[in-house]
Design a protein around this motif. Structure first.
Motif, PDB file in Angstrom:
ATOM      1  N   SER A 127     -42.729 -31.271 -31.867  1.00 31.18           N
ATOM      2  CA  SER A 127     -41.551 -32.114 -32.010  1.00 31.18           C
ATOM      3  C   SER A 127     -41.441 -33.152 -30.898  1.00 31.18           C
ATOM      4  N   ASP A 128     -42.127 -32.926 -29.746  1.00 31.81           N
ATOM      5  CA  ASP A 128     -42.055 -33.900 -28.658  1.00 31.81           C
ATOM      6  C   ASP A 128     -43.174 -34.935 -28.727  1.00 31.81           C
ATOM      7  N   PHE A 129     -43.930 -34.939 -29.818  1.00 35.71           N
ATOM      8  CA  PHE A 129     -45.033 -35.889 -29.947  1.00 35.71           C
ATOM      9  C   PHE A 129     -44.463 -37.290 -30.187  1.00 35.71           C
ATOM     10  N   PRO A 130     -44.887 -38.265 -29.378  1.00 38.79           N
ATOM     11  CA  PRO A 130     -44.328 -39.617 -29.518  1.00 38.79           C
ATOM     12  C   PRO A 130     -44.794 -40.287 -30.815  1.00 38.79           C
ATOM     13  N   VAL A 158     -48.756 -48.166 -24.757  1.00 39.24           N
ATOM     14  CA  VAL A 158     -50.190 -47.993 -24.517  1.00 39.24           C
ATOM     15  C   VAL A 158     -50.558 -46.569 -24.889  1.00 39.24           C
ATOM     16  N   VAL A 159     -51.703 -46.408 -25.562  1.00 39.66           N
ATOM     17  CA  VAL A 159     -52.257 -45.088 -25.843  1.00 39.66           C
ATOM     18  C   VAL A 159     -53.608 -45.013 -25.133  1.00 39.66           C
ATOM     19  N   ILE A 160     -53.770 -44.010 -24.311  1.00 36.74           N
ATOM     20  CA  ILE A 160     -55.023 -43.784 -23.583  1.00 36.74           C
ATOM     21  C   ILE A 160     -55.691 -42.574 -24.193  1.00 36.74           C
ATOM     22  N   ILE A 161     -56.955 -42.699 -24.519  1.00 35.07           N
ATOM     23  CA  ILE A 161     -57.702 -41.585 -25.107  1.00 35.07           C
ATOM     24  C   ILE A 161     -58.655 -41.050 -24.047  1.00 35.07           C
ATOM     25  N   GLY A 162     -58.453 -39.801 -23.657  1.00 38.00           N
ATOM     26  CA  GLY A 162     -59.315 -39.139 -22.685  1.00 38.00           C
ATOM     27  C   GLY A 162     -58.569 -38.763 -21.424  1.00 38.00           C
ATOM     28  N   GLY A 163     -58.558 -37.472 -21.117  1.00 40.15           N
ATOM     29  CA  GLY A 163     -57.808 -36.946 -19.978  1.00 40.15           C
ATOM     30  C   GLY A 163     -58.673 -36.588 -18.801  1.00 40.15           C
ATOM     31  N   GLY A 164     -59.651 -37.431 -18.514  1.00 40.21           N
ATOM     32  CA  GLY A 164     -60.420 -37.272 -17.284  1.00 40.21           C
ATOM     33  C   GLY A 164     -59.779 -38.077 -16.177  1.00 40.21           C
ATOM     34  N   MET A 205     -46.156 -48.771 -12.355  1.00 45.92           N
ATOM     35  CA  MET A 205     -45.718 -50.153 -12.601  1.00 45.92           C
ATOM     36  C   MET A 205     -44.501 -50.206 -13.510  1.00 45.92           C
ATOM     37  N   GLY A 206     -43.998 -49.037 -13.923  1.00 47.44           N
ATOM     38  CA  GLY A 206     -42.811 -49.000 -14.766  1.00 47.44           C
ATOM     39  C   GLY A 206     -43.093 -48.873 -16.251  1.00 47.44           C
ATOM     40  N   TRP A 207     -44.343 -48.796 -16.632  1.00 48.16           N
ATOM     41  CA  TRP A 207     -44.706 -48.626 -18.049  1.00 48.16           C
ATOM     42  C   TRP A 207     -44.704 -47.131 -18.365  1.00 48.16           C
ATOM     43  N   THR A 208     -43.552 -46.577 -18.627  1.00 48.29           N
ATOM     44  CA  THR A 208     -43.453 -45.137 -18.862  1.00 48.29           C
ATOM     45  C   THR A 208     -43.554 -44.782 -20.341  1.00 48.29           C
ATOM     46  N   ASP A 209     -43.484 -45.773 -21.221  1.00 49.76           N
ATOM     47  CA  ASP A 209     -43.626 -45.486 -22.658  1.00 49.76           C
ATOM     48  C   ASP A 209     -45.096 -45.542 -23.051  1.00 49.76           C
ATOM     49  N   CYS A 210     -45.916 -44.797 -22.293  1.00 49.54           N
ATOM     50  CA  CYS A 210     -47.355 -44.695 -22.527  1.00 49.54           C
ATOM     51  C   CYS A 210     -47.683 -43.236 -22.801  1.00 49.54           C
ATOM     52  N   VAL A 211     -48.739 -43.028 -23.572  1.00 52.99           N
ATOM     53  CA  VAL A 211     -49.155 -41.662 -23.893  1.00 52.99           C
ATOM     54  C   VAL A 211     -50.655 -41.533 -23.684  1.00 52.99           C
ATOM     55  N   LEU A 212     -51.057 -40.383 -23.181  1.00 56.69           N
ATOM     56  CA  LEU A 212     -52.466 -40.059 -23.013  1.00 56.69           C
ATOM     57  C   LEU A 212     -52.792 -38.915 -23.957  1.00 56.69           C
ATOM     58  N   LEU A 213     -53.845 -39.070 -24.741  1.00 57.29           N
ATOM     59  CA  LEU A 213     -54.298 -38.029 -25.664  1.00 57.29           C
ATOM     60  C   LEU A 213     -55.585 -37.408 -25.120  1.00 57.29           C
ATOM     61  N   GLU A 214     -55.609 -36.094 -25.011  1.00 65.02           N
ATOM     62  CA  GLU A 214     -56.804 -35.378 -24.564  1.00 65.02           C
ATOM     63  C   GLU A 214     -57.128 -34.302 -25.600  1.00 65.02           C
ATOM     64  N   ASP A 255     -44.005 -37.126 -13.777  1.00 66.70           N
ATOM     65  CA  ASP A 255     -42.761 -37.261 -13.013  1.00 66.70           C
ATOM     66  C   ASP A 255     -42.131 -38.641 -13.188  1.00 66.70           C
ATOM     67  N   LEU A 256     -42.978 -39.640 -13.442  1.00 69.95           N
ATOM     68  CA  LEU A 256     -42.472 -40.998 -13.649  1.00 69.95           C
ATOM     69  C   LEU A 256     -42.083 -41.258 -15.101  1.00 69.95           C
ATOM     70  N   GLY A 257     -42.323 -40.283 -15.985  1.00 67.05           N
ATOM     71  CA  GLY A 257     -41.898 -40.414 -17.374  1.00 67.05           C
ATOM     72  C   GLY A 257     -43.002 -40.634 -18.392  1.00 67.05           C
ATOM     73  N   ALA A 258     -44.246 -40.695 -17.960  1.00 65.92           N
ATOM     74  CA  ALA A 258     -45.358 -40.874 -18.905  1.00 65.92           C
ATOM     75  C   ALA A 258     -45.595 -39.573 -19.673  1.00 65.92           C
ATOM     76  N   ASN A 259     -46.285 -39.684 -20.802  1.00 71.36           N
ATOM     77  CA  ASN A 259     -46.472 -38.551 -21.710  1.00 71.36           C
ATOM     78  C   ASN A 259     -47.952 -38.191 -21.802  1.00 71.36           C
ATOM     79  N   ILE A 260     -48.262 -36.912 -21.620  1.00 71.55           N
ATOM     80  CA  ILE A 260     -49.631 -36.412 -21.759  1.00 71.55           C
ATOM     81  C   ILE A 260     -49.633 -35.372 -22.862  1.00 71.55           C
ATOM     82  N   GLN A 261     -50.497 -35.585 -23.845  1.00 74.09           N
ATOM     83  CA  GLN A 261     -50.642 -34.645 -24.960  1.00 74.09           C
ATOM     84  C   GLN A 261     -52.036 -34.017 -24.876  1.00 74.09           C
ATOM     85  N   ARG A 262     -52.083 -32.724 -24.528  1.00 72.73           N
ATOM     86  CA  ARG A 262     -53.359 -32.003 -24.463  1.00 72.73           C
ATOM     87  C   ARG A 262     -53.646 -31.363 -25.818  1.00 72.73           C
ATOM     88  N   PHE A 263     -54.895 -31.015 -26.040  1.00 74.35           N
ATOM     89  CA  PHE A 263     -55.356 -30.399 -27.291  1.00 74.35           C
ATOM     90  C   PHE A 263     -54.952 -31.261 -28.486  1.00 74.35           C
TER      91      PHE A 263
END
Length: 192
Positions: free
Chosen positions: A2-5, A10-16, A29-38, A166-174
């Protein structure tokens, strides 16, 4: 999930380390509406077995500048994001066995000085004073960098991930990325 954006700037692919660093810097830089997919756990790819060497040295102006920035950031990152890391500043001696290599060291030293690095060309005796077991009989030049070191790449990645969260960015693992779709707005993009 349910918390999936459903949208992201920006969408970043890869959690290295590279992907998480990108997310962390965007969030700073204030761009907190970004998500990283791993697709797995953070650092599950090549980051977990990277050597973690942290040199300043490069014959490229841009890479030298990027490495200088990174090493400066690493020195305060643990405190900045409140996450413990193993980062060791050991310094290094680069040994040049040819006149050409010594000239290269002089060039890098000049570039580094302009960027604020404290690089120094040492005499054989100065280097031996630092490292008594050094064989100096065939050396043409010795470059000293007091800020070379090593870091645990997995801890570095986790520290930047904490900072980004902590700055508000979103990380989605698996969460593997199976395809990318881009919707073009009318009037935007190439004409055929």
């Amino acid at each position: 999930m349910s918390d999936f954006p459903t949208t992201a700037r920006v969408v970043i692919i890869g959690g290295g380390v590279v992907g998480v660093s990108s997310l962390y810097h965007l969030a700073k830089m204030g761009w907190t509406d970004c998500v990283l997919l791993e697709k797995n756990e953070l650092t599950a790819g090549s980051t977990w077995h990277a050597a973690g060497n942290c040199p300043n040295f490069s014959t490229s102006w841009a890479i030298l500048n990027m490495q200088r920035y990174s090493l400066e950031m690493y020195r305060t990152l643990a405190a900045d994001v409140d996450y413990p890391m193993n980062y060791h500043v050991t310094g290094s001696l680069r040994l040049g066995h040819t006149k050409e290599r010594a000239q290269e060291f002089e060039r890098v030293k000049s570039m580094g000085e302009y960027q604020g690095l404290e690089l120094a060309m040492l005499t054989a005796q100065e280097a031996k004073d630092m490292y008594p077991f050094l064989e100096t009989h065939d050396l043409e030049g010795i470059l000293y960098d007091p800020y070379d070191g090593d870091i645990d790449p997995a801890q570095l990645t986790q520290a930047m991930a904490k900072g980004a969260r902590d700055l508000g960015a979103n990380i989605q693992r698996f969460c593997p990325a199976n395809r990318c779709l881009q919707k073009r707005r009318r009037g935007v993009g190439r004409s055929h």
